[in-house]
Design a protein around this motif. Structure first.
Motif, PDB file in Angstrom:
ATOM      1  N   TYR A 290     -22.318 -23.464 100.718  1.00 25.52           N
ATOM      2  CA  TYR A 290     -22.969 -22.588 101.706  1.00 25.52           C
ATOM      3  C   TYR A 290     -23.069 -23.185 102.220  1.00 25.52           C
ATOM      4  O   TYR A 290     -23.353 -24.714 103.005  1.00 25.52           O
ATOM      5  CB  TYR A 290     -24.915 -21.722 101.110  1.00 25.52           C
ATOM      6  N   SER A 291     -23.330 -22.297 103.628  1.00 22.72           N
ATOM      7  CA  SER A 291     -23.786 -22.736 105.329  1.00 22.72           C
ATOM      8  C   SER A 291     -25.189 -23.580 104.970  1.00 22.72           C
ATOM      9  O   SER A 291     -26.297 -23.086 104.998  1.00 22.72           O
ATOM     10  CB  SER A 291     -23.903 -22.032 106.383  1.00 22.72           C
ATOM     11  N   THR A 292     -25.369 -24.219 106.017  1.00 23.60           N
ATOM     12  CA  THR A 292     -27.098 -24.605 106.570  1.00 23.60           C
ATOM     13  C   THR A 292     -27.567 -23.159 107.053  1.00 23.60           C
ATOM     14  O   THR A 292     -29.339 -22.971 106.392  1.00 23.60           O
ATOM     15  CB  THR A 292     -27.364 -25.430 108.219  1.00 23.60           C
ATOM     16  N   GLY A 293     -27.421 -21.755 108.067  1.00 22.57           N
ATOM     17  CA  GLY A 293     -27.875 -20.821 108.153  1.00 22.57           C
ATOM     18  C   GLY A 293     -28.535 -20.037 106.647  1.00 22.57           C
ATOM     19  O   GLY A 293     -29.542 -19.819 106.897  1.00 22.57           O
ATOM     20  N   GLU A 294     -27.355 -19.823 105.766  1.00 25.16           N
ATOM     21  CA  GLU A 294     -27.506 -18.890 104.222  1.00 25.16           C
ATOM     22  C   GLU A 294     -28.633 -19.885 104.070  1.00 25.16           C
ATOM     23  O   GLU A 294     -29.636 -19.562 103.059  1.00 25.16           O
ATOM     24  CB  GLU A 294     -26.833 -19.371 103.809  1.00 25.16           C
ATOM     25  N   TRP A 295     -28.806 -21.334 104.410  1.00 26.24           N
ATOM     26  CA  TRP A 295     -30.082 -21.945 103.394  1.00 26.24           C
ATOM     27  C   TRP A 295     -30.947 -21.763 103.909  1.00 26.24           C
ATOM     28  O   TRP A 295     -32.468 -21.336 103.266  1.00 26.24           O
ATOM     29  CB  TRP A 295     -30.065 -23.906 103.260  1.00 26.24           C
ATOM     30  N   ARG A 296     -31.355 -21.396 105.201  1.00 27.91           N
ATOM     31  CA  ARG A 296     -32.581 -21.297 105.414  1.00 27.91           C
ATOM     32  C   ARG A 296     -33.198 -19.301 105.480  1.00 27.91           C
ATOM     33  O   ARG A 296     -34.092 -19.409 105.222  1.00 27.91           O
ATOM     34  CB  ARG A 296     -32.855 -21.874 107.241  1.00 27.91           C
ATOM     35  N   GLN A 297     -32.101 -19.181 105.538  1.00 29.69           N
ATOM     36  CA  GLN A 297     -32.298 -17.128 105.023  1.00 29.69           C
ATOM     37  C   GLN A 297     -32.869 -17.229 103.495  1.00 29.69           C
ATOM     38  O   GLN A 297     -33.467 -17.060 102.983  1.00 29.69           O
ATOM     39  CB  GLN A 297     -31.301 -16.745 105.307  1.00 29.69           C
TER      40      GLN A 297
ATOM     41  N   PRO B 127     -37.810 -23.896 122.757  1.00 29.49           N
ATOM     42  CA  PRO B 127     -39.215 -23.576 121.767  1.00 29.49           C
ATOM     43  C   PRO B 127     -39.887 -22.502 121.405  1.00 29.49           C
ATOM     44  O   PRO B 127     -39.221 -21.270 121.418  1.00 29.49           O
ATOM     45  CB  PRO B 127     -39.592 -23.988 123.697  1.00 29.49           C
ATOM     46  N   GLY B 128     -40.850 -22.997 120.741  1.00 24.33           N
ATOM     47  CA  GLY B 128     -40.919 -21.911 120.219  1.00 24.33           C
ATOM     48  C   GLY B 128     -40.525 -21.244 119.193  1.00 24.33           C
ATOM     49  O   GLY B 128     -40.933 -20.290 117.853  1.00 24.33           O
ATOM     50  N   ALA B 129     -39.502 -22.128 118.538  1.00 26.84           N
ATOM     51  CA  ALA B 129     -39.169 -21.615 116.991  1.00 26.84           C
ATOM     52  C   ALA B 129     -39.672 -22.287 115.772  1.00 26.84           C
ATOM     53  O   ALA B 129     -40.805 -23.120 115.997  1.00 26.84           O
ATOM     54  CB  ALA B 129     -37.317 -22.895 117.445  1.00 26.84           C
ATOM     55  N   PRO B 130     -38.884 -21.609 115.824  1.00 30.28           N
ATOM     56  CA  PRO B 130     -39.921 -21.540 113.944  1.00 30.28           C
ATOM     57  C   PRO B 130     -39.594 -22.605 112.962  1.00 30.28           C
ATOM     58  O   PRO B 130     -38.311 -23.852 113.297  1.00 30.28           O
ATOM     59  CB  PRO B 130     -38.910 -20.838 112.888  1.00 30.28           C
ATOM     60  N   PRO B 131     -40.103 -23.466 112.426  1.00 33.07           N
ATOM     61  CA  PRO B 131     -39.714 -25.035 111.520  1.00 33.07           C
ATOM     62  C   PRO B 131     -37.565 -24.938 110.372  1.00 33.07           C
ATOM     63  O   PRO B 131     -37.620 -23.394 110.491  1.00 33.07           O
ATOM     64  CB  PRO B 131     -40.686 -24.335 109.981  1.00 33.07           C
ATOM     65  N   ILE B 132     -38.154 -25.753 110.595  1.00 37.02           N
ATOM     66  CA  ILE B 132     -36.726 -26.223 110.686  1.00 37.02           C
ATOM     67  C   ILE B 132     -35.995 -25.575 109.772  1.00 37.02           C
ATOM     68  O   ILE B 132     -34.894 -25.335 109.537  1.00 37.02           O
ATOM     69  CB  ILE B 132     -36.539 -27.733 110.849  1.00 37.02           C
ATOM     70  N   TYR B 133     -36.881 -25.285 108.547  1.00 30.22           N
ATOM     71  CA  TYR B 133     -36.041 -24.532 106.850  1.00 30.22           C
ATOM     72  C   TYR B 133     -36.529 -22.933 107.321  1.00 30.22           C
ATOM     73  O   TYR B 133     -35.637 -22.788 106.161  1.00 30.22           O
ATOM     74  CB  TYR B 133     -37.260 -25.336 106.025  1.00 30.22           C
ATOM     75  N   LEU B 134     -37.063 -22.619 107.864  1.00 26.54           N
ATOM     76  CA  LEU B 134     -36.504 -21.036 108.053  1.00 26.54           C
ATOM     77  C   LEU B 134     -35.688 -21.401 109.257  1.00 26.54           C
ATOM     78  O   LEU B 134     -35.003 -21.645 109.660  1.00 26.54           O
ATOM     79  CB  LEU B 134     -37.714 -20.890 108.781  1.00 26.54           C
ATOM     80  N   PRO B 135     -35.282 -19.315 109.087  1.00 31.26           N
ATOM     81  CA  PRO B 135     -33.866 -18.995 110.158  1.00 31.26           C
ATOM     82  C   PRO B 135     -34.226 -19.711 111.365  1.00 31.26           C
ATOM     83  O   PRO B 135     -35.240 -19.407 112.148  1.00 31.26           O
ATOM     84  CB  PRO B 135     -33.051 -17.884 109.895  1.00 31.26           C
ATOM     85  N   GLN B 136     -32.833 -20.069 112.361  1.00 34.17           N
ATOM     86  CA  GLN B 136     -33.185 -21.042 114.362  1.00 34.17           C
ATOM     87  C   GLN B 136     -32.673 -19.206 114.702  1.00 34.17           C
ATOM     88  O   GLN B 136     -31.892 -18.999 113.949  1.00 34.17           O
ATOM     89  CB  GLN B 136     -32.746 -21.922 113.642  1.00 34.17           C
ATOM     90  N   PRO B 137     -32.607 -19.369 116.249  1.00 31.03           N
ATOM     91  CA  PRO B 137     -32.101 -18.454 116.699  1.00 31.03           C
ATOM     92  C   PRO B 137     -30.721 -19.032 117.297  1.00 31.03           C
ATOM     93  O   PRO B 137     -29.816 -18.467 117.039  1.00 31.03           O
ATOM     94  CB  PRO B 137     -33.355 -18.858 118.233  1.00 31.03           C
ATOM     95  N   THR B 138     -30.724 -20.629 117.259  1.00 36.73           N
ATOM     96  CA  THR B 138     -29.694 -21.279 117.117  1.00 36.73           C
ATOM     97  C   THR B 138     -28.125 -20.903 116.277  1.00 36.73           C
ATOM     98  O   THR B 138     -27.333 -20.983 115.914  1.00 36.73           O
ATOM     99  CB  THR B 138     -29.516 -22.362 117.805  1.00 36.73           C
TER     100      THR B 138
ATOM    101  N   SER C 244     -19.922 -16.911 112.788  1.00 39.58           N
ATOM    102  CA  SER C 244     -19.281 -16.956 113.355  1.00 39.58           C
ATOM    103  C   SER C 244     -18.478 -18.010 111.846  1.00 39.58           C
ATOM    104  O   SER C 244     -17.693 -18.104 112.047  1.00 39.58           O
ATOM    105  CB  SER C 244     -18.825 -17.202 114.112  1.00 39.58           C
ATOM    106  N   GLY C 245     -19.084 -19.169 111.934  1.00 39.24           N
ATOM    107  CA  GLY C 245     -18.653 -19.870 111.227  1.00 39.24           C
ATOM    108  C   GLY C 245     -19.188 -21.249 111.605  1.00 39.24           C
ATOM    109  O   GLY C 245     -18.764 -21.804 112.511  1.00 39.24           O
ATOM    110  N   ASP C 246     -18.885 -22.176 110.771  1.00 51.80           N
ATOM    111  CA  ASP C 246     -19.378 -23.915 111.269  1.00 51.80           C
ATOM    112  C   ASP C 246     -17.768 -25.053 111.252  1.00 51.80           C
ATOM    113  O   ASP C 246     -17.296 -24.726 109.893  1.00 51.80           O
ATOM    114  CB  ASP C 246     -20.322 -24.436 110.542  1.00 51.80           C
ATOM    115  N   ILE C 247     -17.696 -25.043 112.001  1.00 53.27           N
ATOM    116  CA  ILE C 247     -16.149 -26.098 112.229  1.00 53.27           C
ATOM    117  C   ILE C 247     -17.022 -27.679 111.543  1.00 53.27           C
ATOM    118  O   ILE C 247     -17.402 -27.707 111.986  1.00 53.27           O
ATOM    119  CB  ILE C 247     -15.793 -26.241 113.434  1.00 53.27           C
TER     120      ILE C 247
END
Length: 505
Positions: free
Chosen positions: A111-118, A56-67, A71-74
């Motif tokens: 690139y990873s999804t986290g890098e895309w959001r950053q 709850p309270g997470a930013p939009p999905i196109y911005l960096p998420q707490p999750t 360490s790497g996407d398997i």
């Protein structure tokens, strides 16, 4: 009895190898899945995709998420599909040339999804807009402060200029009174002007010699343009000549003595009056100017202290001293001084003593310069030898780098042969492979270390070459100084008049 050698029954059976009959695929038959590690397809084994849940309270999905994780996407592989299996660790170097992403038949994952959001957050952040608004506010504030301070400075400058005009008016009136008084006194002593010149004519020779030596020493190169003992003694000679000239004018008869002093004082007070008159006129003009005046212009480079500027304390002292000198000369014009010949003899003796001190200072300066020149030449020899040693060291490093390159080619050739020419399972990571990898790493580090030492040696050689140029310049400078002091100044000082010449004048 020794134990039998343990072997793998699947690879090396204890019994004799039985050659199985070869079989070939028929037309249209499949060789099996391309990925041997993938599980075979089982009908009905697929499930629905579980949607990702954000806190709850997470930013939009196109911005960096707490999750998001660093360490790497398997990247797993399902039971079906022709794509390559495996995973990739996402690091800050993901965008750097040389990183090998997972490659399959249809896509390249970079690139990873986290890098895309950053990256989305960095693009959407309005840093330039906020910076521009803050800059506009700050500039307006600074501009208002600057204008107010400039107004205060202008008012303060006007007050100081007004005070300066009043001071100049006061001193100009006092100078005019002194000038009128000395003009009247000078009119009675004009008949003795010729004798005064004859008495001072003999002083032109030592003064010219001292000034010639000072002029010659200005031709020294810059490192030797110092105010040494010889320079000080030459300046004292010039000062003594002036003092003797002043004493001659004082010790003359009432008419002969005072004529030069009165003319000099009158000339000085006239210059002082002219300077004050001009300065008063200019300051009045400056006081009348304002920012709205149509006579103001740009004058670049004037906001500095000029070479001939003096302090206020010295100016006040000069004004009072100039008037005092005029009054003193005017009062002494009626008195008699000592005999002129006595003054000439004493002055010539003082000049002889000063000339001997100057010659002694010249000798000490020449000796020190000669010793310094010898030390510089020895240092230059040592520097040249050190340059040769460093150049030999550079050549040795180059030869060592060539040897390291040969070793590098050897280990690369071995690794290439073992990596790409060993068949099938023989391409294993045995101890020889690890040894070759370690050797390749050590050779690379050694090559980089030698290259760094090569750069250090080259920098040292460049510094030594610069130092060599400095030494050669200093040696040339010292030889120039020796030529001036030993040859030219000594030749000029040979014409210094003796006390007998002064007495015979």
């Amino acid at each position: 009895m020794a134990d039998p050698i343990k072997t793998c029954p699947d690879i090396c059976p204890a019994t004799g190898l039985i050659e199985e009959p070869k079989s070939f695929l028929g037309a249209g038959e499949s060789r099996g899945p391309e990925n041997p590690n993938a599980t075979p397809y089982v009908p009905g084994n697929f499930t629905q995709r579980v949607p990702r849940v954000y806190p709850p309270g997470a930013p939009p999905i196109y911005l960096p998420q707490p999750t998001d994780t660093t360490s790497g996407d398997i990247l797993g592989m399902g039971p079906v599909g022709p794509w390559a299996s495996g995973h990739l660790d996402w690091t800050p170097n993901a965008g750097t040339t040389g990183v090998r992403p997972v490659v399959d038949k249809y896509s390249i994952t970079r690139y990873s999804t986290g890098e895309w959001r950053q990256n989305n957050e960095r693009i959407l952040n309005p840093r330039a807009t906020n910076k521009g608004a803050a800059l506009e506010i700050q500039i307006k504030k600074d501009l208002n402060d600057a204008l107010g301070k400039m107004d205060n400075k202008l008012n303060d400058t006007n007050k100081k200029l007004d005070k300066r005009v009043k001071d100049l008016t006061f001193w100009k009136k006092k100078v005019e009174d002194a000038l009128n008084a000395i003009t009247v006194e000078l009119a009675t002593l004009d008949a003795n002007r010729v004798k005064l010149k004859g008495a001072c004519r003999i002083l032109m020779m030592p003064e010219a010699i001292s000034r010639e030596c000072l002029e010659l020493r200005t031709n020294r190169y810059e490192p030797d343009l110092v105010r040494d003992d010889a320079e000080q003694e030459l300046i004292k000679e010039v000062a003594i000549v002036g003092e003797i000239r002043r004493v001659f004018s004082v010790t003359l008869a009432k008419v002969e003595e005072m004529m030069c002093n009165l003319k000099a004082a009158k000339s000085s007070i006239e210059f002082d009056w002219s300077d004050k008159n001009l300065s008063l006129k200019l300051d009045k003009i400056n006081l009348s100017l304002s920012p709205e005046s149509n006579l103001i212009l740009y004058h670049p480079g004037v906001a500095r202290w000029t070479d001939n500027s003096v302090g206020l304390e010295y100016w006040e002292h000069y004004c009072s001293e100039s008037i005092f000198n005029c009054d003193e000369v005017r009062q002494k014009s009626e008195a008699l001084r000592s005999d002129l010949m006595t003054a000439i003899v004493k002055g010539s003796q003082d000049m002889k003593i000063q000339a001997d001190r100057t010659n002694q200072a010249f000798g000490e300066t020449v000796l020190a310069t000669q010793q310094m020149c010898a030390a510089l030449e020895q240092t230059l020899k040592d520097n040249l030898q050190k340059i040769v040693d460093i150049e030999n060291l550079i050549e040795y490093l180059k030869e060592s780098l060539r040897q390291v390159d040969e070793r590098n080619k050897l280990v690369m050739t071995r690794l290439h042969t073992r990596n790409y020419e060993r068949p099938s399972v023989e391409n294993c990571r045995d101890e020889a492979q690890f040894g070759l990898m370690a050797e390749a790493k050590f050779i690379k580090e050694t090559s980089e270390s030698l290259a760094d030492k090569m750069r250090q040696a080259d920098d040292v050689r460049n510094e030594l070459m610069q130092y060599r140029g400095q030494l050669e310049k200093e040696i040339a400078c010292k030889r120039k100084s020796l030529q001036i002091d030993e040859d030219r100044c000594a030749r000029v000082r040979a014409f210094m008049p003796t006390p007998e010449e002064f007495a015979g004048a």
